[in-house]
Design a protein around this motif. Structure first.
Motif, PDB file in Angstrom:
ATOM      1  N   ASN A 204       2.220  -5.635   3.464  1.00 34.84           N
ATOM      2  CA  ASN A 204       1.645  -6.591   4.390  1.00 34.84           C
ATOM      3  C   ASN A 204       1.468  -6.128   5.788  1.00 34.84           C
ATOM      4  OD1 ASN A 204       1.544  -8.422   2.357  1.00 34.84           O
ATOM      5  ND2 ASN A 204       2.855  -9.924   3.328  1.00 34.84           N
ATOM      6  N   GLY A 205       1.076  -4.762   5.778  1.00 32.95           N
ATOM      7  CA  GLY A 205       0.700  -4.274   7.106  1.00 32.95           C
ATOM      8  C   GLY A 205       1.800  -3.402   7.828  1.00 32.95           C
ATOM      9  N   HIS A 206       3.068  -3.638   7.402  1.00 33.11           N
ATOM     10  CA  HIS A 206       4.213  -3.067   8.190  1.00 33.11           C
ATOM     11  C   HIS A 206       4.787  -1.913   7.633  1.00 33.11           C
ATOM     12  CE1 HIS A 206       4.464  -6.669  10.574  1.00 33.11           C
ATOM     13  NE2 HIS A 206       4.551  -7.682   9.666  1.00 33.11           N
ATOM     14  N   ASP A 207       4.980  -0.969   8.112  1.00 29.00           N
ATOM     15  CA  ASP A 207       5.135   0.376   7.566  1.00 29.00           C
ATOM     16  C   ASP A 207       6.624   0.184   7.295  1.00 29.00           C
ATOM     17  OD1 ASP A 207       6.446   3.092   7.608  1.00 29.00           O
ATOM     18  OD2 ASP A 207       4.587   3.720   7.905  1.00 29.00           O
ATOM     19  N   ILE A 208       7.323   0.579   6.218  1.00 28.14           N
ATOM     20  CA  ILE A 208       8.709   0.306   5.712  1.00 28.14           C
ATOM     21  C   ILE A 208       9.683   1.485   6.313  1.00 28.14           C
ATOM     22  CG2 ILE A 208       8.499   2.293   3.732  1.00 28.14           C
ATOM     23  CD1 ILE A 208      10.713  -1.277   3.954  1.00 28.14           C
TER      24      ILE A 208
ATOM     25  N   THR B  83       3.266   0.541   3.168  1.00 30.23           N
ATOM     26  CA  THR B  83       3.141  -0.488   3.935  1.00 30.23           C
ATOM     27  C   THR B  83       3.170  -1.744   3.203  1.00 30.23           C
ATOM     28  OG1 THR B  83       0.739  -0.491   3.919  1.00 30.23           O
ATOM     29  CG2 THR B  83       1.860   0.566   5.692  1.00 30.23           C
TER      30      THR B  83
ATOM     31  N   GLU C  39       0.872  -1.120  -0.164  1.00 23.56           N
ATOM     32  CA  GLU C  39       0.183   0.055  -0.002  1.00 23.56           C
ATOM     33  C   GLU C  39       0.676   1.214   0.012  1.00 23.56           C
ATOM     34  OE1 GLU C  39      -4.024  -0.571   2.134  1.00 23.56           O
ATOM     35  OE2 GLU C  39      -2.396  -1.602   3.244  1.00 23.56           O
TER      36      GLU C  39
ATOM     37  N   ALA D  15       9.189  -5.380   8.028  1.00 21.07           N
ATOM     38  CA  ALA D  15       9.017  -5.086   6.529  1.00 21.07           C
ATOM     39  C   ALA D  15       9.889  -5.914   5.627  1.00 21.07           C
ATOM     40  CB  ALA D  15       8.834  -3.678   6.161  1.00 21.07           C
TER      41      ALA D  15
ATOM     42  N   LYS E  43       8.504   2.922   9.667  1.00 15.00           N
ATOM     43  CA  LYS E  43       8.260   2.682  11.076  1.00 15.00           C
ATOM     44  C   LYS E  43       8.812   1.384  11.400  1.00 15.00           C
ATOM     45  CE  LYS E  43       4.664   6.391  11.301  1.00 15.00           C
ATOM     46  NZ  LYS E  43       3.288   6.531  11.418  1.00 15.00           N
ATOM     47  N   GLN E  44       8.644   0.254  10.685  1.00 14.90           N
ATOM     48  CA  GLN E  44       8.914  -1.224  11.239  1.00 14.90           C
ATOM     49  C   GLN E  44       9.768  -1.500  10.078  1.00 14.90           C
ATOM     50  OE1 GLN E  44       4.574  -1.626  10.928  1.00 14.90           O
ATOM     51  NE2 GLN E  44       4.587  -2.703  12.916  1.00 14.90           N
TER      52      GLN E  44
ATOM     53  N   SER F 256       3.062   7.212   3.027  1.00 11.84           N
ATOM     54  CA  SER F 256       3.763   6.281   3.886  1.00 11.84           C
ATOM     55  C   SER F 256       3.461   4.947   2.757  1.00 11.84           C
ATOM     56  CB  SER F 256       2.890   5.661   5.176  1.00 11.84           C
ATOM     57  OG  SER F 256       1.591   5.541   4.491  1.00 11.84           O
TER      58      SER F 256
END
Length: 241
Positions: free
Chosen positions: A62-66, A60, A3, A73, A68-69, A58
């Motif tokens: 699979n739901g993981h922010d590149i 993401t 996303e 990711a 922030k996480q 932002s």
């Protein structure tokens, strides 16, 4: 799923490289990313993979922010860059074991995967050689092998077929199809419009940092009221005149 939400990127002294880009890449699809040279394809991919910082918006995976996480990711995607000139001072087998160590692949599984993939791409006999001695095509193959080694859910591939011989290109395309059919995501950029037309479920076209179209080829033809080839529609869309 990938996303991309309201993503923009500027480079000092240059026009905006990416301008409020919104794009959702679903699971179970092969999506081709198209655009002329300088359109923003590689910049977008480098932000998706955490190589370049995002100025606004932002991304993401699979739901993981590149941003922030990043560790979470990066565990779930594999990335093939447009230039495979990396880790040149390592031998082929050293590079693949390095990748195996990063992703904690058990030695027995790793050994089997390395043998299968390198035999498929016809580079098994060169694993003892330094990567700097490889041809461009062989470097591309060793990088692709490293990506496939840990079987990531998301494949992000920047011109992955460049330099591959016909057999290896065919095998990689078959792997891409199989990966998507398992419900995973394959996102790749390409200048080969015929390959995209044959292989992709959907296409995204970017020009001057803006998304011009995203959807299936049938949707494109309906939208632009054209029964022409992807090449013809693409050239019409990206004509600056």
């Amino acid at each position: 799923m990938i996303e991309i939400k309201d993503v923009s990127k500027d480079f000092a002294g240059k026009k905006r490289a990416i301008d409020s880009l919104n794009l959702t890449i679903p699971d179970g699809k092969i999506v081709g990313f198209l655009g002329p040279n300088g359109a923003g394809k590689s910049t977008t991919i480098k932000m998706m993979t955490g190589i370049l910082p995002i100025d606004d918006g932002s991304i993401t995976l699979n739901g993981h922010d590149i941003e922030k996480q990043p560790l979470q990711a990066k565990k779930i995607f594999g990335y093939v860059p447009d230039q495979p000139d990396m880790f040149l001072r390592l031998r082929g087998i050293e590079y693949l074991n390095f990748i195996g160590d990063i992703f904690d692949i058990p030695v027995d599984i790793r050994k089997e995967q390395i043998e299968t993939l390198t035999e498929t791409f016809n580079i098994h006999d060169a694993l003892g050689d330094y990567i700097q001695t490889y041809s461009h095509g062989m470097r591309q193959k060793i990088i692709v092998t490293g990506v496939l080694l840990h079987d990531p859910d998301i494949w992000i591939l920047d011109e992955p077929l460049t330099g591959l011989d016909p057999k290896s290109a065919y095998m990689l395309k078959e792997m891409m199809r199989e990966h998507a059919n398992k419900g995973n995501t394959v996102f790749f950029s390409s200048h080969g419009l015929e390959v995209v037309e044959q292989l992709c479920d959907e296409v995204a076209i970017i020009h001057n940092g803006k998304l011009l179209f995203y959807g299936t080829l049938d949707e494109m033809r309906k939208t632009y009221q054209s029964d022409q080839s992807l090449e013809h529609v693409f050239l019409e869309l990206t004509n600056d005149e």
